[in-house]
Design a protein around this motif. Sequence first.
Motif, PDB file in Angstrom:
ATOM      1  N   ARG A   1       5.056  -5.337  -8.239  1.00  0.00           N
ATOM      2  CA  ARG A   1       5.320  -4.874 -10.011  1.00  0.00           C
ATOM      3  C   ARG A   1       4.123  -5.653 -10.099  1.00  0.00           C
ATOM      4  NH1 ARG A   1       9.657  -8.064  -6.635  1.00  0.00           N
ATOM      5  NH2 ARG A   1      11.619  -7.249  -7.253  1.00  0.00           N
ATOM      6  N   ASP A   2       2.940  -6.714 -10.300  1.00  0.00           N
ATOM      7  CA  ASP A   2       2.016  -6.716 -10.631  1.00  0.00           C
ATOM      8  C   ASP A   2       0.820  -5.246 -11.021  1.00  0.00           C
ATOM      9  OD1 ASP A   2       2.407  -9.184 -10.428  1.00  0.00           O
ATOM     10  OD2 ASP A   2       1.255  -9.586  -8.847  1.00  0.00           O
ATOM     11  N   ILE A   3       1.276  -4.178  -9.753  1.00  0.00           N
ATOM     12  CA  ILE A   3       0.741  -3.508 -10.447  1.00  0.00           C
ATOM     13  C   ILE A   3       0.675  -1.683 -11.595  1.00  0.00           C
ATOM     14  CG2 ILE A   3      -0.512  -1.251  -9.316  1.00  0.00           C
ATOM     15  CD1 ILE A   3      -1.569  -3.354  -6.746  1.00  0.00           C
TER      16      ILE A   3
ATOM     17  N   HIS B   1       8.972   7.783 -16.663  1.00  0.00           N
ATOM     18  CA  HIS B   1       9.036   6.175 -16.612  1.00  0.00           C
ATOM     19  C   HIS B   1       9.192   5.430 -15.044  1.00  0.00           C
ATOM     20  CE1 HIS B   1      10.734   2.489 -18.782  1.00  0.00           C
ATOM     21  NE2 HIS B   1      11.907   3.027 -18.377  1.00  0.00           N
ATOM     22  N   LEU B   2       9.065   4.344 -15.060  1.00  0.00           N
ATOM     23  CA  LEU B   2       9.022   3.771 -13.566  1.00  0.00           C
ATOM     24  C   LEU B   2      10.174   3.072 -13.179  1.00  0.00           C
ATOM     25  CD1 LEU B   2       8.127   3.616 -10.411  1.00  0.00           C
ATOM     26  CD2 LEU B   2       6.676   2.433 -11.271  1.00  0.00           C
ATOM     27  N   VAL B   3      11.151   3.183 -12.710  1.00  0.00           N
ATOM     28  CA  VAL B   3      12.778   2.563 -12.261  1.00  0.00           C
ATOM     29  C   VAL B   3      12.547   2.039 -11.234  1.00  0.00           C
ATOM     30  CG1 VAL B   3      15.123   2.139 -12.717  1.00  0.00           C
ATOM     31  CG2 VAL B   3      13.487   3.663 -14.453  1.00  0.00           C
ATOM     32  N   MET B   4      12.459   0.275 -10.793  1.00  0.00           N
ATOM     33  CA  MET B   4      12.939   0.187  -9.456  1.00  0.00           C
ATOM     34  C   MET B   4      14.038  -0.931 -10.235  1.00  0.00           C
ATOM     35  SD  MET B   4      10.234  -2.942  -8.641  1.00  0.00           S
ATOM     36  CE  MET B   4       9.150  -3.008  -6.658  1.00  0.00           C
TER      37      MET B   4
ATOM     38  N   VAL C   1       4.640   6.317  -5.416  1.00  0.00           N
ATOM     39  CA  VAL C   1       4.310   5.976  -6.434  1.00  0.00           C
ATOM     40  C   VAL C   1       3.175   6.305  -7.547  1.00  0.00           C
ATOM     41  CG1 VAL C   1       4.260   4.687  -8.686  1.00  0.00           C
ATOM     42  CG2 VAL C   1       5.577   4.229  -6.778  1.00  0.00           C
ATOM     43  N   GLU C   2       1.766   6.434  -7.152  1.00  0.00           N
ATOM     44  CA  GLU C   2       1.087   7.136  -7.760  1.00  0.00           C
ATOM     45  C   GLU C   2       0.557   8.799  -7.822  1.00  0.00           C
ATOM     46  OE1 GLU C   2      -1.672   3.329  -8.596  1.00  0.00           O
ATOM     47  OE2 GLU C   2      -2.855   4.855  -7.395  1.00  0.00           O
ATOM     48  N   THR C   3       1.300   9.032  -6.388  1.00  0.00           N
ATOM     49  CA  THR C   3       0.918  10.152  -5.770  1.00  0.00           C
ATOM     50  C   THR C   3       2.093  11.348  -6.739  1.00  0.00           C
ATOM     51  OG1 THR C   3       0.362  10.008  -3.341  1.00  0.00           O
ATOM     52  CG2 THR C   3       0.409  11.847  -4.001  1.00  0.00           C
TER      53      THR C   3
ATOM     54  N   GLU D   1       0.657  -1.294  -0.120  1.00  0.00           N
ATOM     55  CA  GLU D   1       0.065  -0.076   0.041  1.00  0.00           C
ATOM     56  C   GLU D   1       0.779   1.485  -0.178  1.00  0.00           C
ATOM     57  OE1 GLU D   1       0.036  -2.271   2.438  1.00  0.00           O
ATOM     58  OE2 GLU D   1      -1.698  -2.502   3.446  1.00  0.00           O
ATOM     59  N   PRO D   2       2.000   1.456   1.104  1.00  0.00           N
ATOM     60  CA  PRO D   2       2.621   2.872   0.684  1.00  0.00           C
ATOM     61  C   PRO D   2       3.603   2.532  -0.649  1.00  0.00           C
ATOM     62  CG  PRO D   2       3.366   0.976   2.657  1.00  0.00           C
ATOM     63  CD  PRO D   2       1.987   0.626   1.859  1.00  0.00           C
ATOM     64  N   VAL D   3       3.757   2.313  -1.102  1.00  0.00           N
ATOM     65  CA  VAL D   3       4.887   1.911  -2.301  1.00  0.00           C
ATOM     66  C   VAL D   3       4.390   2.484  -3.680  1.00  0.00           C
ATOM     67  CG1 VAL D   3       6.042   1.215  -3.538  1.00  0.00           C
ATOM     68  CG2 VAL D   3       6.580   0.618  -1.054  1.00  0.00           C
ATOM     69  N   VAL D   4       2.247   1.859  -3.375  1.00  0.00           N
ATOM     70  CA  VAL D   4       2.048   1.627  -4.725  1.00  0.00           C
ATOM     71  C   VAL D   4       1.195   3.259  -4.328  1.00  0.00           C
ATOM     72  CG1 VAL D   4      -0.247   1.141  -5.458  1.00  0.00           C
ATOM     73  CG2 VAL D   4       1.368  -0.936  -5.565  1.00  0.00           C
TER      74      VAL D   4
END
Length: 236
Positions: free
Chosen positions: A123-125, A83-86, A71-73, A65-68
């Motif tokens: 990763r899935d989301i 471009h999202l890089v992990m 990132v979305e905010t 929850e906190p990570v998603v």
Amino acid sequence: MRCDVLTLFPEMFTGYLGQSVLKRAIERGLVRIECHNIRDWAKDKHKSVDDRPYGGGPGMVLKVEPVVDCVETVQQAAQPVGHLVMLTPQGQRLNQAAAERLARHQRLILLCGRYEGFDERIRDILAPEEISVGDYVLNGGEVAAMVVIDAVVRLLPGVLGDEQSSARDSFSGINRHLLEGAQYTRPREYRGYRVPEVLLSGNHEEIAAWRQRESIARTRRRRADLMDENRAAEDD
Ligand code: 6GU
């Protein structure tokens, strides 16, 4: 370029961003770097961002929850979403070609992990690109994110002077698969070690040819794997 860094340790970036090439690039408005603390998106009163892994085992896993949410905010705070890089040891290994590709984005979002890893649903989301900086394990993605920023920013137009254009680096342009050869500055002699005569000759053609030979010899000795890539590139 704009670059957002999502981390549990934003303080790790202050020293790095305040120095040298990065500092100047930021001051000149060539790159903007914003750090965000993932903990600010924690849901409970203890501000927890990690938890024990289902199925047992050592270490802690970053919560979904906190990570998603973070990132979305951050994605929604500016255009383009970026471009999202992990940064994880399971990613594709960073090389010069990957740095060049990343440098073409207007905006990057770098997501740094800690603990044993990310809940897989992150990763899935978010379907990030995953990047590793080498085959060894770091305590977290922060140092790796700095490596990515460092490699990418020096490729942005105007960051390096013409003098030291990145096109002449090892792994770039004509040196795509060659290491940099020997370099010297004054004095001409130190403890009996002399600067090679050819570099003092003023003959630019000979100097260029010498440097090319040195570069090839060093690459052959140290990185035979790169010489194979040179052969492949010549064949193309
Ligand atoms: Cl991106 N993260 C961690 N934790 N370890 C690494 C890495 C990243 N790249 C190489 N080792």
